[in-house]
Motif scaffolding. Structure first.
Motif, short mmCIF file in Angstrom:
data_model
loop_
_atom_site.label_atom_id
_atom_site.label_comp_id
_atom_site.label_asym_id
_atom_site.label_seq_id
_atom_site.Cartn_x
_atom_site.Cartn_y
_atom_site.Cartn_z
N VAL A 51 -2.47 -6.73 2.38
CA VAL A 51 -3.91 -6.51 2.19
C VAL A 51 -4.38 -7.46 1.09
CG1 VAL A 51 -5.70 -4.81 1.71
CG2 VAL A 51 -3.61 -4.12 2.88
N LEU A 76 -10.39 0.12 8.83
CA LEU A 76 -9.58 1.27 8.45
C LEU A 76 -9.82 2.41 9.43
CD1 LEU A 76 -7.79 2.80 6.32
CD2 LEU A 76 -9.94 3.41 5.18
N TYR A 115 -6.30 8.28 2.68
CA TYR A 115 -6.58 7.78 1.33
C TYR A 115 -7.49 8.74 0.56
CZ TYR A 115 -3.93 3.76 2.56
OH TYR A 115 -2.88 2.95 2.93
N LEU A 131 -2.46 0.70 7.89
CA LEU A 131 -2.91 1.25 6.61
C LEU A 131 -2.74 2.76 6.51
CD1 LEU A 131 -6.14 -0.80 5.80
CD2 LEU A 131 -4.07 -0.66 4.42
N MET A 145 0.82 -1.22 0.00
CA MET A 145 0.00 0.00 0.00
C MET A 145 0.85 1.26 0.00
SD MET A 145 -3.05 -1.12 -0.27
CE MET A 145 -4.17 0.19 0.22
N ALA A 167 -7.28 -1.75 -1.63
CA ALA A 167 -6.06 -2.04 -2.39
C ALA A 167 -6.34 -2.03 -3.88
CB ALA A 167 -5.48 -3.38 -1.95
N ILE A 216 -11.49 -4.86 2.90
CA ILE A 216 -10.40 -3.90 2.76
C ILE A 216 -9.60 -4.15 1.48
CG2 ILE A 216 -8.26 -3.07 3.83
CD1 ILE A 216 -10.65 -2.03 5.22
N ASP A 228 -10.90 -11.03 4.23
CA ASP A 228 -9.68 -10.23 4.29
C ASP A 228 -8.66 -11.00 5.11
OD1 ASP A 228 -10.24 -7.86 2.84
OD2 ASP A 228 -11.44 -7.09 4.51
N PRO A 251 -5.44 -6.48 7.24
CA PRO A 251 -6.29 -5.58 8.02
C PRO A 251 -7.75 -5.73 7.62
CG PRO A 251 -4.39 -4.41 7.11
CD PRO A 251 -4.41 -5.75 6.46
#
Length: 503
Positions: free
Chosen positions: A40, A57, A63, A479, A11, A235, A231, A51, A54
């Motif tokens: 991720v 978030l 982001y 993240l 990420m 990505a 999550i 997932d 993570p």
């Protein structure tokens, strides 16, 4: 226009790549595995999806900023963000249960008073006020700026304004989360609540600095969010934004060396013999692997930030496929606290000693049709922080932890064992295979104080043209922090060493 070679498609790496491409640079990403996202990831089987990294978030603004700065479509146009409420349900060792509202101080205070007794909520609320002060003191230098050359200022000064504690004619101030719990919160369950936020990042609340108070504060102040579809969808969105900005991706491309010329990084050597020339190299790999890729010293001798916490943390995860639908009142996240927190922490610190003990367990039950075959089934992720130094190649160790997590999961999911169709185990061995991090270790966020042991190496290195990005560099793991590191590296390359962060 400079040529940028990026090692890894985590990420942080993708966040840097998208920003650099928008600035007019030619960016190529070389990823050892066959997909993007780093930790991720997603596991799919029989119509169930999970997932594997993570599951929630915090600080989505990181982001949002990435998408604003790299294109016309905002983040909410490409993923659906959902605020999780309650933020978490906690099941304490004595059987007490409490559900904490998301991003509501008054709601949290009232819930704690009702569950733990009058005054408990006020003590937690007062703690959050002090945690906010620590956040305000460290937010910019710790998260939004490249690590200062005189980083020792962050290492030596404790930003958490502890309450004076008098005992035996002595006045002391809390220097660790464990001491905050004992001296300021004054309730074993409140102490466990604080410690679970710290332990979730693999940190020992007995040795982490008091500035770790910013971890529960971040969640409280900015909320806990879920991305519809998992999550992994975040990505995907970042990867697609990179493609839109003409970033090139090369999967199955293992980097075995960083090329140097005239005293600076000038490209990469791949396992198949290919050479990729570049003006700058950005590495999203752990500290040990980066050292293996270059013979050039990357840090000053004696730099404590270059030495990872030992033993480093990892995660053990079970992916559960259940028959039967999710009950309407189910919490998205339940934290089942360890029966004996002290024994749990002792084993994390010295995994080679006694037999494993039941850890603190997080149970995630997203109400998301995309993750299950139909409404008559449910996908659940159960995980715990563990030491990566335990014997994960041993079937007995894996079996013990599987039993621990299933038993803890039973306290969060009614009829779990009867509903279980199948489960998949994800040990630190899987994490190492997917991320390349030694022993499957997972990086923690950077923290001030603690003599610098909880800071991470700077994004710049002693080798000109080589930069570090992602969880193993400043400002650390998680993240939001990965996204911040991408912004910092892009700023350093575009604006040069004088870059001091976004204003």
């Amino acid at each position: 226009m400079a040529r940028i070679a990026v090692i890894g498609a985590g990420m942080g790496a993708m966040a840097a790549a998208a920003r650099l491409a928008v600035a007019g640079h030619r960016v190529a990403v070389y990823e050892r595995t066959e997909t993007y996202g780093g930790a991720v990831r997603r596991f799919e089987r029989d119509g169930f999806a999970f997932d594997t990294g993570p599951g929630l978030l915090t600080l989505p603004a990181v982001y949002r900023d990435l998408f604003v700065k790299t294109g016309k479509q905002p983040l909410e146009d490409v993923v659906e963000l959902v605020q999780v409420d309650p933020a978490a349900r906690h099941v304490f060792a004595d059987g007490t249960r409490v559900a904490l509202p998301n991003a509501s101080r008054a709601g949290v205070v009232a819930a704690l008073d009702e569950a733990l007794g009058a005054g408990a909520g006020q003590r937690w609320g007062d703690f959050l006020v002090r945690a906010r002060e620590a956040w305000d003191r460290t937010r910019r230098p710790l998260l939004e700026e490249p690590l200062w050359p005189n980083w020792q200022v962050l290492a030596e000064r404790e930003p958490y304004p502890a309450v004076p504690h008098k005992r035996l004619l002595r006045t002391r101030r809390a220097s660790t989360p464990a001491e905050i719990g004992a001296w300021e919160l004054r309730d074993e369950r409140l102490a466990a609540l604080l410690q679970s936020h710290v332990l979730a990042y693999g940190l020992d609340p007995r040795t982490a600095p008091a500035s770790a108070a910013v971890l529960p504060y971040m969640e409280h102040a900015f909320g806990t969010w879920y991305v519809r579809g998992g999550i992994r969808e975040l990505a995907r969105a970042v990867y697609e934004r990179c493609l839109q900005r003409k970033v090139e991706f090369f999967f199955g491309a293992e980097v075995i060396g960083i090329l140097e010329k005239d005293g600076r990084a000038k490209g990469l050597e791949l396992a198949d013999g290919t050479v990729a020339e570049a003006d700058h190299v950005v590495a999203d790999v752990d500290t040990a692997r980066l050292r293996d890729l270059t013979e050039h010293p990357l840090d000053e001798d004696g730099d404590v930030r270059a030495d990872p916490i030992s033993p480093p943390p990892a995660r053990f995860t079970l992916l559960l496929a259940l028959r039967g639908g999710r009950e309407p009142e189910a919490a998205h996240r339940t934290v089942v606290h360890a029966p004996d927190a002290e024994i749990e922490l002792d084993f994390l610190a010295s995994p080679g000693g006694d037999q494993p003990v039941c850890p603190t367990v997080t149970v995630l039950r997203p109400d998301d049709p995309a993750l299950r075959p139909d409404g008559a089934h449910e996908s659940v992720v159960v995980s715990a922080v563990v030491s990566c130094e335990a014997a994960w190649e041993d079937e007995g160790t894996v079996r013990r932890y599987t039993d621990f997590l299933l038993e803890a999961g039973r306290r969060a999911v009614p009829g779990l064992r009867e509903r279980l169709l199948w489960h998949e185990v994800r040990s630190p061995v899987h994490t190492e295979e997917e991320t390349g991090a030694r022993f499957g270790a997972v990086p923690a966020p950077a923290l001030a104080a603690g003599r610098g042991r909880f800071l991470h190496p700077a994004n710049t290195t002693r080798l000109p043209g080589l930069y570090r990005v992602g969880g193993w560099s400043h400002p650390g793991g998680g993240l939001p922090h990965a996204g911040m590191s991408g912004a910092l590296v892009a700023g350093l390359i575009v604006e040069g060493p004088e870059f001091r962060g976004s204003q």
